[in-house]
Motif scaffolding. Sequence first.
Motif, PDB file in Angstrom:
ATOM      1  N   ASN A 238       0.856  -1.181   0.000  1.00  0.00           N
ATOM      2  CA  ASN A 238       0.000   0.000   0.000  1.00  0.00           C
ATOM      3  C   ASN A 238       0.894   1.234   0.000  1.00  0.00           C
ATOM      4  O   ASN A 238       1.555   1.538   0.995  1.00  0.00           O
ATOM      5  N   THR A 240       1.878   5.222  -0.217  1.00  0.00           N
ATOM      6  CA  THR A 240       1.325   6.506   0.202  1.00  0.00           C
ATOM      7  C   THR A 240       2.423   7.561   0.242  1.00  0.00           C
ATOM      8  O   THR A 240       3.608   7.231   0.398  1.00  0.00           O
ATOM      9  N   VAL A 247       0.213   7.026   9.873  1.00  0.00           N
ATOM     10  CA  VAL A 247       0.852   6.371   8.727  1.00  0.00           C
ATOM     11  C   VAL A 247       2.241   5.859   9.109  1.00  0.00           C
ATOM     12  O   VAL A 247       2.646   4.755   8.712  1.00  0.00           O
ATOM     13  N   LEU A 250       1.959   2.576  10.551  1.00  0.00           N
ATOM     14  CA  LEU A 250       1.689   1.539   9.552  1.00  0.00           C
ATOM     15  C   LEU A 250       2.947   1.175   8.764  1.00  0.00           C
ATOM     16  O   LEU A 250       3.141   0.012   8.379  1.00  0.00           O
ATOM     17  N   LEU A 251       3.783   2.162   8.518  1.00  0.00           N
ATOM     18  CA  LEU A 251       4.985   1.944   7.698  1.00  0.00           C
ATOM     19  C   LEU A 251       5.990   1.008   8.344  1.00  0.00           C
ATOM     20  O   LEU A 251       6.919   0.536   7.680  1.00  0.00           O
ATOM     21  N   ARG A 256       3.820  -4.449   3.826  1.00  0.00           N
ATOM     22  CA  ARG A 256       2.452  -4.056   3.480  1.00  0.00           C
ATOM     23  C   ARG A 256       2.320  -2.563   3.153  1.00  0.00           C
ATOM     24  O   ARG A 256       1.385  -2.162   2.461  1.00  0.00           O
ATOM     25  N   TYR A 257       3.235  -1.742   3.655  1.00  0.00           N
ATOM     26  CA  TYR A 257       3.131  -0.300   3.453  1.00  0.00           C
ATOM     27  C   TYR A 257       4.475   0.264   3.006  1.00  0.00           C
ATOM     28  O   TYR A 257       5.533  -0.168   3.454  1.00  0.00           O
ATOM     29  N   ARG A 258       4.385   1.281   2.117  1.00  0.00           N
ATOM     30  CA  ARG A 258       5.619   1.907   1.625  1.00  0.00           C
ATOM     31  C   ARG A 258       5.363   3.393   1.399  1.00  0.00           C
ATOM     32  O   ARG A 258       4.351   3.776   0.807  1.00  0.00           O
ATOM     33  N   PHE A 281      -4.007   5.624  -0.033  1.00  0.00           N
ATOM     34  CA  PHE A 281      -3.115   4.492  -0.312  1.00  0.00           C
ATOM     35  C   PHE A 281      -3.411   3.936  -1.704  1.00  0.00           C
ATOM     36  O   PHE A 281      -4.561   3.855  -2.128  1.00  0.00           O
TER      37      PHE A 281
END
Length: 339
Positions: A238, A240, A247, A250-251, A256-258, A281
């Motif tokens: 995901n 963003t 955020v 989440l990173l 899962r997150y970038r 996202f």
Amino acid sequence: MKMKKVKAVLKQSIQALNECKDYFVTKPLKDYSRKGKLLFDRMIESILCMGAGTLSNEMMDFFGFSDDLATTSAFVQKRAKILPEAFESLFDLFTKEFAEAETYRGFQLLAVDGSDFLTAANPDDPDSYFPGKEDQKPYNLLHLNALYDVVRHIYIDALLQKRRCADECSALVSMTDRSLLKNVLLMADRGYESYNVLAHIQEKGWKFLFRVKNGTGGIVSGLNLPDDPIFDVPFTLNLTNKQSNEVKSLLKDKNRYRFIPNTSRFDFLPKHSKWHDPAVFYPLSFRIVRFPISENTYETVITNLEADDFPPADLKKLYAMRWGIETSFRELKYTVGLQ
């Protein structure tokens, strides 16, 4: 594809261009309106046939040596009256005659690559001019970006850039977005590794198979991958460009997150947002696959092909087919003298 058919289609395409030549000259209804030694269609043919010789020698090879052979000065003046769009349209006319694609397991296999081509020195064009080093003569460079059908051995799109401002990723994005093709598998080398490129291909509904960097600076460098040298791991990242506290939390989940900095081009996220705006996202799905290519050497690729349909052994075979575009560039630059 038989050579006679290729030549016949090229002749037919040039004739079709000749019938509407006023769209492709600097002064419509005036340029090439009179009969003469250097007619529009013959000029197009002669330019296509030219190699690396001097202009006078190339003219004699094409038109034949005779007392009434046009002068090189006359040729240059006539050539200047033809717009570059003439050759773009000729390319489209020619390739459309081979529109019926031969597929590989349902996909049209396209490879993308770029190569530099030397042109005559022109210091008035700073974006392509190079003064040369030591005893080297000055020269200009153009960078050709091309999409190549590795099954039919034919170029289907091309984009020229001046070498000093060349950007292969932006060129690939442009060629992808303007294509009308469907069911495409696009293959590329490490120079095209970019979240923005992959997102454009995903939005197009195409499949991709790119070789990626194993070390730092690439997509895999930010992922937690298995310690084993051989693996096949699916991801949905995901992406963003927001950096709120929520955020940032989440990173921490790197698989899962970038975060995409605003200094990096990404066309599917808001370019500007206020601090209180919710984070947006963009999901990008792919597999990272590493397979052996020799006893102690491994290759890493990124793809959105389904694992059940295309296991690592099939990806290895597919990526080897990308070499066809490298061979085609070598033939263009050396066999026919286009250097």
